[in-house]
Structure formats: structure tokens, C-alpha cells
Scaffold this motif. Structure first.
Motif: not given
Length: 171
Positions: A67, A87-88, A93-94
């Protein structure tokens, strides 16, 4: 920077900022073990060939943008980072690979010489568990020609890293 750190850096070939950081961490012996090579060690394959170790014993220091915020991922040299797993892990989000300008701005080092600690700015650090498969791993010492050996558990502690599983899984 202290004169001693500058002298140690000159002798080892390590970047002066990196030399100062390892001294601050109480890891003066790292500079004595740092090796400089005339040929580049900027890729994991080049570093492994120069050192004479397995590709997976190289610790890559990779900067991603989660992000828009830089994050450091420490990964073994034989593996690729699964950006979706990063990301997880971060709840972002990105996540994207940072470009050379972002890497230099966040760390103070050029791609191919980014060490696992001693950066210009403090970033979140993730270390993949695959690094723990070895007794010793080799990481960049701030230049594309210098690397140092370190116990991977010690590396994780001194990098302030969270131990995670973010390696791409092979089918």
C-alpha cells in the motif's frame, strides 16, 4: 560515523553505514567475516558462486511496497517471494516490487547490495522460514561486492524480522 567504523568498513569492504549499524548492534565480528569479491555479488547466483555455497544459503534483501509503504522481505536465494502471501501477511490491499529509486530512498543502498539491516529508514521486516534450513546464510554488506556470513536465527533477531512463510510454492 566513528573512525573505527570507517576503518572497519574500509578493511572489510562493507558499506560505512552497514559497518556502523553492525557495531551498534554489537556484531563487530561481522566485519571481520565480511568478504569482498572483485566480481559482483549483486544476484543470489553471483553471490553463491563467489562464496562457494548453495544458492539457498544466500539471503536476499528485497524491498516491496505494501500500500505504498516500503517493507523488507528476507528470502533464501533459491526461492521467489509470493507477493500474494506477503499481502496477506501484512493485511495490505496491494503489494508490488519496489523500483530502484524507492529501494535506495528506503534503505540507502542500491539494488544488489541491500543488507538485512543498517537501512536509512526503519521498515517492517519479514523473514521467510526457509532461511532457517541452514546453519549459516550469506547476506549483502551494503555493496554489490561484499557479503557476510551469519546464523539465520541471529539474522532474524537483529533485522527485527517477523518469521513468516512467504515463499512461492512449487507445484
Amino acid at each position: 560515523m566513528t573512525t573505527t567504523a570507517a576503518t572497519d568498513a574500509d578493511a572489510s569492504g562493507a558499506h560505512p553505514r552497514f559497518a556502523e549499524a553492525v557495531r551498534a548492534l554489537g556484531l563487530e565480528d561481522v566485519l571481520a567475516r565480511t568478504r569482498r569479491f572483485p566480481e559482483a555479488t549483486r544476484t543470489a547466483a553471483e553471490a553463491a558462486a563467489a562464496v562457494g555455497c548453495e544458492l539457498s544459503q544466500i539471503c536476499k534483501s528485497l524491498i516491496f511496497a505494501a500500500d505504498g509503504v516500503p517493507v523488507l522481505v528476507l528470502m533464501d536465494g533459491a526461492s521467489r517471494v509470493d507477493v500474494e502471501r506477503v499481502r496477506e501477511e501484512l493485511g495490505a490491499g496491494k503489494v508490488t516490487r519496489a523500483d530502484a529509486a524507492v529501494v535506495r530512498e528506503a534503505t540507502g543502498y542500491a539494488i544488489g547490495g541491500v543488507p538485512p539491516f543498517g537501512h536509512r529508514t526503519r521498515t517492517r521486516v519479514l523473514a521467510d522460514r526457509s532461511l532457517l534450513a541452514h546453519d549459516v546464510v550469506w547476506a549483502a554488506a551494503g555493496t554489490p561486492h561484499t557479503v557476510f556470513p551469519i546464523d539465520p536465527e541471529e539474522l532474524v533477531v537483529h533485522a527485527g524480522a517477523a518469521l513468516v512463510d512467504v515463499r512461492e510454492q512449487t507445484a
